[in-house]
Every structure is written in structure tokens, then in C-alpha cells.
Design a protein around this motif. Sequence first.
Motif, short mmCIF file in Angstrom:
data_model
loop_
_atom_site.label_atom_id
_atom_site.label_comp_id
_atom_site.label_asym_id
_atom_site.label_seq_id
_atom_site.Cartn_x
_atom_site.Cartn_y
_atom_site.Cartn_z
N SER A 16 0.84 -1.20 0.00
CA SER A 16 0.00 0.00 0.00
C SER A 16 0.87 1.24 0.00
O SER A 16 1.90 1.30 0.68
CB SER A 16 -0.92 0.02 1.23
N ARG A 17 0.43 2.27 -0.73
CA ARG A 17 1.19 3.51 -0.81
C ARG A 17 0.31 4.69 -0.43
O ARG A 17 -0.91 4.69 -0.66
CB ARG A 17 1.75 3.72 -2.22
N ILE A 18 0.94 5.70 0.15
CA ILE A 18 0.28 6.98 0.42
C ILE A 18 0.60 7.89 -0.75
O ILE A 18 1.78 8.22 -0.98
CB ILE A 18 0.76 7.58 1.74
N VAL A 35 10.24 -2.50 11.08
CA VAL A 35 10.29 -1.05 11.01
C VAL A 35 11.26 -0.71 9.88
O VAL A 35 12.16 -1.49 9.58
CB VAL A 35 10.76 -0.42 12.34
N PRO A 36 11.04 0.44 9.19
CA PRO A 36 10.03 1.46 9.47
C PRO A 36 8.66 1.01 9.00
O PRO A 36 8.53 0.16 8.11
CB PRO A 36 10.51 2.65 8.64
N VAL A 37 7.66 1.61 9.58
CA VAL A 37 6.28 1.34 9.21
C VAL A 37 5.50 2.65 9.34
O VAL A 37 5.79 3.46 10.22
CB VAL A 37 5.68 0.23 10.09
N ILE A 38 4.55 2.84 8.46
CA ILE A 38 3.66 4.01 8.56
C ILE A 38 2.30 3.50 9.00
O ILE A 38 1.76 2.54 8.45
CB ILE A 38 3.57 4.77 7.23
N PHE A 56 9.91 -0.21 2.87
CA PHE A 56 10.87 0.86 3.14
C PHE A 56 11.52 1.46 1.90
O PHE A 56 11.77 2.67 1.88
CB PHE A 56 11.94 0.40 4.14
N PRO A 57 11.80 0.69 0.80
CA PRO A 57 12.40 1.35 -0.36
C PRO A 57 11.45 2.33 -1.03
O PRO A 57 11.86 3.41 -1.47
CB PRO A 57 12.75 0.18 -1.29
N THR A 58 10.18 1.96 -1.12
CA THR A 58 9.19 2.83 -1.76
C THR A 58 8.82 3.99 -0.86
O THR A 58 8.54 5.10 -1.33
CB THR A 58 7.93 2.03 -2.12
N MET A 59 8.81 3.76 0.44
CA MET A 59 8.39 4.76 1.41
C MET A 59 9.16 6.07 1.25
O MET A 59 8.57 7.16 1.19
CB MET A 59 8.58 4.20 2.82
N THR A 60 10.48 6.00 1.20
CA THR A 60 11.27 7.23 1.14
C THR A 60 11.16 7.90 -0.23
O THR A 60 11.18 9.13 -0.32
CB THR A 60 12.74 6.95 1.48
N LEU A 61 11.03 7.11 -1.29
CA LEU A 61 10.83 7.71 -2.60
C LEU A 61 9.50 8.44 -2.66
O LEU A 61 9.38 9.50 -3.28
CB LEU A 61 10.91 6.65 -3.70
#
Length: 338
Positions: A26-28, A119-122, A135-140
Motif C-alpha cells: 500500500s502507498r500513500i 520497522v520502518p512502518v507508517i 521501506f524502499p518505496t516509502m522514502t521515494l
Amino acid sequence: METAENPGTYVKDGQEFSRDMRYIPSRITKDGRDGYPVEAGRYRLVAARACPWANRAVIVRRLLGLEDAISLGLCGPTHDARSWTFDLDPGGVDPVLGIERIQDAYFARFPDYERGITVPVIVDVPTGQVVTNDFPTMTLDFSSEWTEHHRDGAPDLYPDAHKDELDEVMDLVFRDVNNGVYRCGFAGTQESYEKAYDRLFARLDWLSERLTNQRYLVGDTITEADVRLFTTLVRFDAVYHGHFKCNRNKLTEMPVLWAYTRDLFQTPGFGDTIDFDQIKDHYYIVHSEINPTQIVPKGPDLTNWLSAHNREHLGGRPFGDGTPPPPVRASEAVPALM
């Protein structure tokens, strides 16, 4: 397969370490296509100072100035076989999510969740449910989807002009360095350990050569690639050299990489996210299969992290057309090096 940042048995006798990369996808996004639209104040990033993968997200959040948009919860450096815990908070409860263990956010969305509690987790604060631990997609996504909430002067960490090169370099760094140290440390055979060791130091030599005449990994500014390499290198002498048997050289014995890492460490947004005590506590206490006494080393000496790196002569503009982030918030500060 358990990974280095979730509980479980890390060393499998007779097996090569393999990281389970099946994260919650899932992405924000700006358009909210997965049901999670960008919305300031709605989400909480849960990280741990000890974890290099979580450290990435903390650094990027700080560089981009997303502190007001995405709150930060921090787990303690040690955990049991069940889950990361909020033992740094009063009563051992996260003050926003109201939970003792991050697994509660996973189970709130997926009651039968069987993979790693990482972790990390949103977390989606209104529902208390995990959104993603990818985590790789999160920061991008912090760079591309949260632009409306970036601070004035935020750097471009994933510039369009360099995306192909960045993707290539980050893939090599992940396979051989970020994950390579774990492939050494959690190897279940001598053969798999030596194979990982050779790949790790061959890549470090390649990186040293690459960084001899350029200040940053890609282009002339700090990018996502530098963030990803930094979080492994900063832990190298404190943990990976001894604990994970990555002992051909210490970081301090690799002049180019040592200067490069100090350069980043002394850049606002990098060193001010690092807590060496928590890093050592996590690895040496949690990985009892590798360190059964759970004795935490007293060293190494940390004062040399603040010594001159002398890489300014290579040029480069750390933040491009942007500016450094403001001083770290008191509530998120780490102990200063003496």
C-alpha cells in the motif's frame, strides 16, 4: 524468512541468508489510489534509531522537512521474539497510537499477518492500522508524493535527470552492501559467508574508487543513494566489522569512504539522527545467536566522527538549490558526541 529488523531466528544452519522482501505494498499518494491519500497529520512513521532501514526514513523525513506532516514514533533498540516495543515512552505506550507493540498496528489491519513485524512502518492514526512497511518505496514517496508539505528549500533527493543512474547504483548498494553485511552476519555456512564477504568488499572498493573524485554518489548533490549508503557505513565499525565478521577493514581504514561518511555525518539531517548506543544495544543484545553473552562493546571511539573530512575540494552542492534543514527538534534529538 525473518529479517534483521524483525524478531525471529536469524541464522539458519546450512543456509544462505535470504531477506524476505514481501512488504505491504500500500502507498500513500496524492491521488489516494490505494485508499491512503496524502494528508498532513494523519499518519505516523514508526522507526527505531537502531535500524538502518528505518534510519533512512528518519533522515529523508528530516531533509524534506516533513516533521509537521508526519509524526514520528520511536521503538526502543531491543525487543523480544514478538515485536518491537515502545519502551522509550512513558509506561511503554506510544503516546499517539496508544499501543505497546508495533505488532498491534499490523494485526489491526491484518489479524492473521504472518510475515515480519518490521520497522520502518507508517500507521494510519485514525484507524490504528498499518499502511505500509515497504521501506524502499516509502522514502521515494516522501520525495515525490508529499511535495506539497516539503519545507522551503527542501532538496531534490530523487532528481528526474539522474533516476536511471540512481536506480542502478542503489540496487548495487542494496544487494552488496546494505543487505551484504547481513548476508555475512547471518550466513549459515562458511561458503555463503565468504561469498557475501567477497561481494561486500569488492563493492566497497568500487564505491571508494567512484567517490575518489566526486563528493556524492550520483550527480553533485545529496540524493537518496547517499542516504541509503550512509546508514550502513555509519554502523560499520560499531557493529558490522566485529559482530557480522565484516573484518577485512574497518571504515576508518578505508580513507575515501571514511571521509565520505564523515562528510555526511556532519551534514544536518544525517549525524543528528544517529544514536550509537541504541545501535550497539540492538545488534549485540537482540542477536543472541551471534553474541550469546549479550555483552555490548564499550568502543569504538566516536570523537573522530567530528574530525575534518576535507571533501569540500571536490565541489558539489549538498542541498542543490535548496538549504540545510533547521536544527533538529528537541523532542527528536539524539545524544551529542562529546
